[in-house]
Motif scaffolding. Structure first.
Motif, PDB file in Angstrom:
ATOM      1  N   GLU A   1       0.804  -1.217   0.000  1.00  0.00           N
ATOM      2  CA  GLU A   1       0.000   0.000   0.000  1.00  0.00           C
ATOM      3  C   GLU A   1       0.840   1.271   0.000  1.00  0.00           C
ATOM      4  O   GLU A   1       0.339   2.348  -0.310  1.00  0.00           O
ATOM      5  CB  GLU A   1      -0.936   0.010   1.218  1.00  0.00           C
ATOM      6  N   THR A   2       2.115   1.159   0.382  1.00  0.00           N
ATOM      7  CA  THR A   2       3.012   2.320   0.374  1.00  0.00           C
ATOM      8  C   THR A   2       4.226   1.968  -0.474  1.00  0.00           C
ATOM      9  O   THR A   2       4.137   1.177  -1.399  1.00  0.00           O
ATOM     10  CB  THR A   2       3.420   2.697   1.813  1.00  0.00           C
ATOM     11  N   GLU A   3       5.358   2.547  -0.169  1.00  0.00           N
ATOM     12  CA  GLU A   3       6.582   2.216  -0.892  1.00  0.00           C
ATOM     13  C   GLU A   3       7.047   0.821  -0.498  1.00  0.00           C
ATOM     14  O   GLU A   3       7.075   0.471   0.680  1.00  0.00           O
ATOM     15  CB  GLU A   3       7.688   3.242  -0.578  1.00  0.00           C
ATOM     16  N   ASP A   4       7.450   0.027  -1.485  1.00  0.00           N
ATOM     17  CA  ASP A   4       7.943  -1.322  -1.226  1.00  0.00           C
ATOM     18  C   ASP A   4       9.424  -1.237  -0.880  1.00  0.00           C
ATOM     19  O   ASP A   4      10.271  -1.030  -1.746  1.00  0.00           O
ATOM     20  CB  ASP A   4       7.732  -2.214  -2.456  1.00  0.00           C
TER      21      ASP A   4
ATOM     22  N   ASP B   1      -5.036   2.246   8.983  1.00  0.00           N
ATOM     23  CA  ASP B   1      -5.117   3.631   8.532  1.00  0.00           C
ATOM     24  C   ASP B   1      -3.986   3.861   7.538  1.00  0.00           C
ATOM     25  O   ASP B   1      -2.828   4.014   7.907  1.00  0.00           O
ATOM     26  CB  ASP B   1      -4.990   4.582   9.733  1.00  0.00           C
ATOM     27  N   ARG B   2      -4.308   3.913   6.264  1.00  0.00           N
ATOM     28  CA  ARG B   2      -3.285   3.989   5.228  1.00  0.00           C
ATOM     29  C   ARG B   2      -2.438   5.265   5.354  1.00  0.00           C
ATOM     30  O   ARG B   2      -1.234   5.230   5.194  1.00  0.00           O
ATOM     31  CB  ARG B   2      -3.960   3.924   3.857  1.00  0.00           C
ATOM     32  N   ASP B   3      -3.122   6.385   5.629  1.00  0.00           N
ATOM     33  CA  ASP B   3      -2.375   7.642   5.763  1.00  0.00           C
ATOM     34  C   ASP B   3      -1.428   7.606   6.943  1.00  0.00           C
ATOM     35  O   ASP B   3      -0.291   8.089   6.867  1.00  0.00           O
ATOM     36  CB  ASP B   3      -3.347   8.822   5.893  1.00  0.00           C
ATOM     37  N   LEU B   4      -1.876   7.024   8.060  1.00  0.00           N
ATOM     38  CA  LEU B   4      -1.038   6.959   9.252  1.00  0.00           C
ATOM     39  C   LEU B   4       0.151   6.022   9.041  1.00  0.00           C
ATOM     40  O   LEU B   4       1.266   6.303   9.469  1.00  0.00           O
ATOM     41  CB  LEU B   4      -1.874   6.493  10.439  1.00  0.00           C
ATOM     42  N   SER B   5      -0.090   4.923   8.363  1.00  0.00           N
ATOM     43  CA  SER B   5       0.999   3.954   8.121  1.00  0.00           C
ATOM     44  C   SER B   5       2.076   4.547   7.229  1.00  0.00           C
ATOM     45  O   SER B   5       3.251   4.165   7.311  1.00  0.00           O
ATOM     46  CB  SER B   5       0.452   2.674   7.520  1.00  0.00           C
ATOM     47  N   ARG B   6       1.714   5.488   6.365  1.00  0.00           N
ATOM     48  CA  ARG B   6       2.715   6.128   5.499  1.00  0.00           C
ATOM     49  C   ARG B   6       3.746   6.885   6.343  1.00  0.00           C
ATOM     50  O   ARG B   6       4.917   6.945   5.986  1.00  0.00           O
ATOM     51  CB  ARG B   6       2.040   7.104   4.538  1.00  0.00           C
ATOM     52  N   TYR B   7       3.285   7.447   7.472  1.00  0.00           N
ATOM     53  CA  TYR B   7       4.185   8.254   8.292  1.00  0.00           C
ATOM     54  C   TYR B   7       4.888   7.412   9.361  1.00  0.00           C
ATOM     55  O   TYR B   7       6.045   7.673   9.685  1.00  0.00           O
ATOM     56  CB  TYR B   7       3.405   9.378   8.971  1.00  0.00           C
TER      57      TYR B   7
END
Length: 465
Positions: A408-411, A457-463
């Protein structure tokens, strides 16, 4: 290189640390075995056999660097890892590509010197013991003047002393030395403070103004000007145990012939050296050399002669790069291997594509390698008296969550496991010294309770992850 280090044995050894990537392991194993084969071909044909340089293609965190590093450690070969992005074309501010060869020779010198010093360790320990005894019970100086006037005018130097007094004093001092030596060997004087004098080999640091700001540069003036500058001597008050380590290093260095060390180091760098060039895709020009890409192709042109085979001048003499094994690696997300200049592509004939890691590989990475992450955390927390155990379901859940965040984010491959585990065990690591319980079990419910909200939470996991 050992004869029994066959490609199959090399792959088996790499399997102890790296999960999957069978194709890459086979490629480097064959390249390493070819070095052994080259040593056994007739001398007149040996120089004609060139190394099979390798280009590894794959996303970050799949094991490219680790394969090369473990390969070098397996055969005790000089190894350096460099970033292609740190180099610039000649005429631009930045590092010169020849520094990778100089770094390799420095690594080889350190390796050979350490081996030579280990070989003379027993002799160095004996000489160190003598020096410590000399400090604790100094020997009387021969022909020592009786007063300052004798020292100034030389009067009375060499004057004979009564033989009986001299002999009795000598026996008394020798008995004291033997008594101190025995106590020293029994470890009874380890905490005694003594003053030692030793040579300070640290080079002076100079601040140099460059186009990128102020940098510190170590310059060894004795190397530059030969014997014009004598070695600096320093005095320190240290315990006997500390003095033993300081003096043992100094005595071992005196016993080592640096000329033979340098000769052997240069030979190893030329014949056994491995240079790993990471981020090679970042210097692949994309659609022409304009703007920020202006020096990318220039860096490739500068790297090319080193990979092809040339002579690089170092402070240890000329070093040939003809038989150094080069392993280049890159993700090639934006560019592709065909974007490299054709000449450089031709010098990296073996191409291996490394596979992305999924849930099953993550599960194996967590527990199988000798330095597995789970084992690392268990040992770290055991230092505070906490025995941590992970259930199979917990390990599977951690792997699923790491793979989900990667998708879902950078691999970032297996490096995602570091972030997930650190977040999972953050509170336990903080509270470990104050916990009454000595056993903590990490199960699936514990993992979900700590990570589910963040992963969900996709946005939270990005950070955070």
């Amino acid at each position: 290189m050992k004869r029994d280090l066959t490609p199959r044995a090399i792959v088996a050894e790499l399997d102890r640390y790296i999960v999957g990537q069978g194709k890459a392991k086979r490629a480097v194993a064959i390249a390493l075995r070819n070095r052994y084969r080259r040593q056994r071909v007739p001398a007149e044909f040996r120089d004609e056999v060139m190394p099979r340089n390798i280009l590894m293609i794959g996303p970050t965190g799949v094991g490219k660097t680790e394969i090369a590093r473990r390969l070098a450690k397996l055969v005790d070969a000089p190894f350096v890892k460099v970033e292609a992005t740190k180099f610039t074309e000649v005429g631009y501010v930045g590092r010169d590509v020849e520094t990778m060869v100089r770094d390799l020779v420095e690594t080889a010198v350190r390796m050979v010197k350490a081996e030579k010093m280990a070989a003379v360790a027993d002799r160095a320990a004996f000489l160190t013991e003598d020096r410590i005894v000399d400090i604790l019970v100094p020997l009387p100086r021969k022909n020592q003047p009786r007063n300052p006037l004798e020292a100034l005018f030389g009067a009375g130097v060499g004057r004979e002393q009564p033989a009986g007094d001299d002999e009795s004093q000598r026996r008394k001092i020798e008995e004291q030395r033997q008594w101190v030596r025995q106590r020293l060997r029994n470890g009874e004087l380890e905490d005694e403070l003594i003053e030692v004098e030793f040579e300070d080999n640290s080079p002076p640091m100079l601040e140099v103004f460059t186009g990128q700001g102020v940098e510190e540069m170590g310059i060894n003036l004795r190397d530059m000007f030969g014997g014009m500058f004598p070695g600096r001597r320093r005095k320190r008050r240290v315990t006997v145990s500390e003095a033993r380590e300081i003096l043992k290093q100094e005595e071992a260095q005196k016993l080592v012939d640096m000329d033979s060390v340098i000769a052997e180091a240069v030979r190893r760098a030329e014949q056994d050296g491995i240079i790993f060039i990471d981020e090679i895709d970042k210097v692949a020009a994309r659609g022409g050399g304009y703007g920020p890409d202006v020096s990318r192709e220039g860096v490739q042109r500068d790297i090319l002669p080193i990979v092809e085979g040339c002579t690089v001048n170092t402070k240890y003499g000329a070093v040939k790069t003809d038989h150094i094994l080069f392993i280049a690696a890159g993700a090639f997300h934006v560019s592709k291997p065909a974007d490299l200049i054709p000449e450089l592509q031709g010098r990296l004939p073996i191409r291996v594509e490394l596979e992305s890691l999924g849930v099953q590989e993550f599960q194996r990475i967590l527990v199988e390698p000798r330095n597995a992450l789970i084992k690392q955390y268990e040992v770290l927390l055991a230092a505070d008296g906490i025995q941590v155990t992970f259930t199979d379901e917990a390990i599977e859940e951690i792997a699923h969550m790491a793979a989900r965040v990667n998708s879902e984010t950078e691999d970032i491959g297996a490096r995602r496991l570091h972030t997930v585990l650190e977040r999972l065990l953050e509170e336990l690591s903080f509270m470990a010294p104050d916990l009454d319980s000595q056993r903590v079990e990490i199960d699936k419910a514990y993992v979900q309770a700590r990570l589910q909200d963040i992963v969900g939470d996709r946005d939270l996991s990005r950070y955070i992850l």
